[in-house]
Design a protein around this motif. Sequence first.
Motif, PDB file in Angstrom:
ATOM      1  N   VAL A 109       1.040  -1.370   0.014  1.00  0.00           N
ATOM      2  CA  VAL A 109       0.119  -0.230  -0.014  1.00  0.00           C
ATOM      3  C   VAL A 109       0.871   1.135  -0.061  1.00  0.00           C
ATOM      4  CG1 VAL A 109      -1.848   1.646   1.571  1.00  0.00           C
ATOM      5  CG2 VAL A 109      -1.728  -0.890   0.888  1.00  0.00           C
ATOM      6  N   LYS A 112       2.507   1.638  -3.349  1.00  0.00           N
ATOM      7  CA  LYS A 112       1.739   2.294  -4.309  1.00  0.00           C
ATOM      8  C   LYS A 112       1.360   3.650  -3.927  1.00  0.00           C
ATOM      9  CE  LYS A 112      -3.037   1.439  -6.388  1.00  0.00           C
ATOM     10  NZ  LYS A 112      -4.390   0.975  -6.276  1.00  0.00           N
ATOM     11  N   ASN A 116       1.551   6.337  -6.783  1.00  0.00           N
ATOM     12  CA  ASN A 116       0.842   7.178  -6.790  1.00  0.00           C
ATOM     13  C   ASN A 116       1.467   9.165  -6.829  1.00  0.00           C
ATOM     14  OD1 ASN A 116      -0.630   5.547  -8.937  1.00  0.00           O
ATOM     15  ND2 ASN A 116      -1.993   4.854  -6.511  1.00  0.00           N
ATOM     16  N   ARG A 119       3.653  10.154  -9.375  1.00  0.00           N
ATOM     17  CA  ARG A 119       3.127  10.694 -11.206  1.00  0.00           C
ATOM     18  C   ARG A 119       2.092  11.470 -11.233  1.00  0.00           C
ATOM     19  NH1 ARG A 119      -1.305   5.300 -12.072  1.00  0.00           N
ATOM     20  NH2 ARG A 119      -1.247   6.191 -14.181  1.00  0.00           N
ATOM     21  N   ASN A 121      -0.418  15.512  -9.495  1.00  0.00           N
ATOM     22  CA  ASN A 121       0.354  16.558  -9.826  1.00  0.00           C
ATOM     23  C   ASN A 121      -0.690  17.727  -8.660  1.00  0.00           C
ATOM     24  OD1 ASN A 121       2.012  16.434 -12.575  1.00  0.00           O
ATOM     25  ND2 ASN A 121      -0.022  16.141 -13.573  1.00  0.00           N
ATOM     26  N   GLY A 122       0.099  18.559  -9.026  1.00  0.00           N
ATOM     27  CA  GLY A 122      -0.838  19.924  -8.703  1.00  0.00           C
ATOM     28  C   GLY A 122      -1.545  18.741  -6.574  1.00  0.00           C
ATOM     29  N   LYS A 123      -2.981  19.200  -7.171  1.00  0.00           N
ATOM     30  CA  LYS A 123      -3.562  19.757  -5.255  1.00  0.00           C
ATOM     31  C   LYS A 123      -4.082  17.635  -4.909  1.00  0.00           C
ATOM     32  CE  LYS A 123      -5.734  24.020  -5.583  1.00  0.00           C
ATOM     33  NZ  LYS A 123      -6.637  24.940  -5.803  1.00  0.00           N
ATOM     34  N   SER A 124      -4.015  17.010  -6.344  1.00  0.00           N
ATOM     35  CA  SER A 124      -3.732  15.953  -6.196  1.00  0.00           C
ATOM     36  C   SER A 124      -2.985  15.406  -5.642  1.00  0.00           C
ATOM     37  CB  SER A 124      -4.452  14.695  -7.707  1.00  0.00           C
ATOM     38  OG  SER A 124      -5.225  15.540  -8.471  1.00  0.00           O
ATOM     39  N   ARG A 125      -1.310  15.854  -5.686  1.00  0.00           N
ATOM     40  CA  ARG A 125      -0.182  15.256  -4.859  1.00  0.00           C
ATOM     41  C   ARG A 125      -0.898  15.753  -3.472  1.00  0.00           C
ATOM     42  NH1 ARG A 125       4.805  14.643  -7.258  1.00  0.00           N
ATOM     43  NH2 ARG A 125       6.396  15.273  -5.885  1.00  0.00           N
ATOM     44  N   LYS A 126      -0.678  17.212  -2.876  1.00  0.00           N
ATOM     45  CA  LYS A 126      -0.982  17.452  -1.487  1.00  0.00           C
ATOM     46  C   LYS A 126      -2.006  16.325  -1.433  1.00  0.00           C
ATOM     47  CE  LYS A 126      -0.443  22.554  -2.081  1.00  0.00           C
ATOM     48  NZ  LYS A 126      -1.808  23.485  -1.675  1.00  0.00           N
ATOM     49  N   ARG A 127      -3.288  15.867  -1.540  1.00  0.00           N
ATOM     50  CA  ARG A 127      -3.506  14.985  -0.992  1.00  0.00           C
ATOM     51  C   ARG A 127      -3.112  13.710  -0.452  1.00  0.00           C
ATOM     52  NH1 ARG A 127      -8.135  10.935  -3.373  1.00  0.00           N
ATOM     53  NH2 ARG A 127      -9.237   9.823  -1.778  1.00  0.00           N
ATOM     54  N   PHE A 128      -1.794  12.770  -1.784  1.00  0.00           N
ATOM     55  CA  PHE A 128      -1.033  11.859  -1.401  1.00  0.00           C
ATOM     56  C   PHE A 128      -0.071  12.320  -0.483  1.00  0.00           C
ATOM     57  CE2 PHE A 128      -2.921  11.070  -5.992  1.00  0.00           C
ATOM     58  CZ  PHE A 128      -3.000   8.931  -5.981  1.00  0.00           C
ATOM     59  N   LYS A 130      -0.536  14.053   1.759  1.00  0.00           N
ATOM     60  CA  LYS A 130      -1.029  13.593   3.177  1.00  0.00           C
ATOM     61  C   LYS A 130      -1.819  11.437   3.512  1.00  0.00           C
ATOM     62  CE  LYS A 130      -5.062  16.242   5.346  1.00  0.00           C
ATOM     63  NZ  LYS A 130      -6.236  17.339   5.250  1.00  0.00           N
ATOM     64  N   ARG A 131      -1.785  11.765   2.778  1.00  0.00           N
ATOM     65  CA  ARG A 131      -1.966   9.646   2.638  1.00  0.00           C
ATOM     66  C   ARG A 131      -0.847   9.205   3.316  1.00  0.00           C
ATOM     67  NH1 ARG A 131      -5.412   7.561  -2.008  1.00  0.00           N
ATOM     68  NH2 ARG A 131      -5.747   5.657  -0.215  1.00  0.00           N
ATOM     69  N   GLN A 134      -0.195  10.031   6.598  1.00  0.00           N
ATOM     70  CA  GLN A 134      -1.373   9.160   7.741  1.00  0.00           C
ATOM     71  C   GLN A 134      -0.254   7.413   7.409  1.00  0.00           C
ATOM     72  OE1 GLN A 134      -3.955  10.920   8.382  1.00  0.00           O
ATOM     73  NE2 GLN A 134      -4.473   8.722  10.005  1.00  0.00           N
TER      74      GLN A 134
END
Lengths: 197, 644
Positions: A109, A112, A116, A119, A121-128, A130-131, A134
């Motif tokens: 996990v 992965k 990810n 790969r 970009n932008g705000k999605s990258r921030k979410r990753f 954070k993950r 976590q």
Amino acid sequence: MRYGFVGKHEDHALFVIDEGAPLKSGVRVKLNFEYPAGAWLYVCYLSSNGIYSLLFTSIAYRDISSLSLTSAQDTDAESVYGSLGWLTLDQNTGTETFFLIASVERLQVFEKLISNYDRANGKSRKRFAKRISQALENLPSQLAEAPNIQFVKRLEKPVIGGATFRELTDDGLSEHSLSHEATGTHIIHVAFTIDHQ
Amino acid sequence: MERRILSLRTLILGNALVLALVYSLHALFPTALLGFELKILDSRFQARQALGLAPAFSEQLVHINIDSYSKDQSGDSLWEKKVYAKLIQEIAKGYPEAIACDIMFVEWADQADNASVVNAVIEAGNLVSPFLFSETADAASQPPPQAMGLTINPRLAPGSARHATGVLVGPIEDLMEHSAGLGFVNLSPDADGVIRRVPVVVEMSGALVPSFFLQALAIQLDYDLENISLVDRSHIILRDFPAGSSGSPRDLPLPLDEDGNLIVNFSGPLSLKNYPHSYSAWDLLKKTPARPDFSGKLVFLADTSPQNSQYGDISPMPLDNAFPRAYIWSNAANSLLAGAFVTPVGYGFGVITALLLCTLVVLAAWRFNTVWFGVISLGSLVFYSAIAFGSFAVAGWLLPVLSVLLPLVGVYLFSSIYRYAQLEHYEGVLEGSLKSYLSPVLMDRIKSDPGLLKLGGNRKRITVLFSDIVDFTSFSDQADPQEIQDVLETHFSDAASIIFAEDGIVDKYLGDGILAFFENDGENLTSAVRATRCALRMQERAIELDRLYRSQNRFPFAIRIGLATGYASVGNIGPAEKIDYTVIGSVVNLASRLQSGGEPGSVVIEKDTGFFIKDKYHITSLGQRALKGFADPVEVYVVDGSQA
């Protein structure tokens, strides 16, 4: 698992870097580590500007030989020694964090997420990011079997990891020195910070 | 006067029962009038729209619509995923802060070109994806997929938000992974099928999950969901939310209903005037006109074509029967951006307001006359309705209407019925009392023509009856006052009954005397005949009383009666403070003089009365007599009785 951060001044004098040590930009640092053979090791780095990167993973070693790993020369060894090359602290100051994770199970996990993240970009990258943060906080929960409490201690005197003894100084400090030891079962994970000033 | 005949205690107790009944029924059957309440809510939206007071739609919100035009132009009603991928790429080239993609790319529908969509989402890096959850535990018990990343959401205390379970419909897992955020798109219409409210957050697997619009806004504004404070199910505060025109962070309490839903503050029905930053997807794909600049904006991408209504993307809302759901989300987002909300005002306010207004109506019923009672009651209804509409139009306050107006109407009805019943009762009592003074004829005339009570008289031909008890002065000197009163009461009562029976009017009692008069009914000149018949019956009754009194060794009773017919002024005469329905004219004096000159037990008349009665009664002339106050002698007759 044993590990150590070694620093090098401009005059090439070596020194042991302790947890939370203040370091100036331009200082060169090197991470040495030694982990049980058969374990999965991950070295993840969180820069002072919040960017994650996976500096080392034993996946690479398992797939292809790496010259920096001494156990590659001795398949019967009980532990594997590894090292990252010399890194120079850039101009971005702040807290630099290194996560060292040694696990009896592969952390798919986490892998992965890192993949990810690279790969994204932008705000999605921030979410990753954070993950990942976590996931790093909850690493034991990724294992099938719950681990025991782990311990981290500083060794009384740096020990030399790997097979080379060149550049040994008077106090026994080498580019390959290991200064800290972490023990536990199933998974060992430590966070080592540098106060980059 | 009405205040004295209405019991305040009865009004209060009765109306308290009415209120208890109304609120009990409302509690027992809360949905009975729900449809009506919702229609009233819609009418407020419509009135505000007509007044041009609806909130403006933020320039930060953009819609890219896969509309009928786009589908017609493309020649395909169902687009391939690669077209959507291209669309996302084109939007991303406009550098929006966030893309709220209200299109569910589900794996089971079609796996072709999944990669192209995923790559477009990865490249955009700011796309928010929708999903649907279940609210029932048995409908979808599977845990949310790890790809949702719920672990990074704030943890929630149980019960602080609506509970949701597994994901019913979610996007492709790669999309979940690479979306900048995930928001649920569950929308529940009200009982009448109209969508007026949207949920804001739910609790899923112990974590806060934002709705689609909130997640999209959070991505656009870089707002951390950790800053959301759930006070309770219907109170949420967005701490440090960059709302308003300045965009400076401030705590933004969301006014939610009791189910935790935000009532959408709609900017209007679907039109370019209301939503100027709406573009057709086909135009964007074809770059005609040039791609707009989306920098800093939140772009909603959705299928808005009516053909898609079967999938639930078109719903009725208060101002539009076919409104794309994506615009419902953007309107909700607009409320947060502008800080302009529809604020439901609590039930408690409605109850307190209803009690205050009901108290006003009760006091009006008790204190004021019917006109003012009606004005105040109707005024209260109109006033509150105006406040409800006005406060909504100006400030977005959603005041409860039925919970105020229904009790008010109930109190008004009860108070009206009570007033009517009491006034009717009082009228009966009053009538009964007046009957002691006025003849039934006069009572009936006044009831049918209250104008008779106006001051002033009419000249009429009437017959005046004047009676007097013989030797009453000497009797009153000797007798006990109580006996005098008994005699007078008996005589007056008997006389009044006889006079009233002949439709006469008792003008007044003058000591022991009675002044009465008889009017004619139009051209039918019967006053003299009725007055004579009345006089003869009074004499018959006097004889009976005389026999009775003699048998009791009391006063020998006899009366004299004089009748005179002629013109007199009849009507309400006197000062405004004390008016009498009476007669004025020489005919009154003539009747009095005739009576005083008659023998005990006689009925004395003059020539005109004789003229009208001579065919019915024997009359005997007593010759001409000089009467005091009359210059010429008067021919006087005595009535002997009926003709054989």
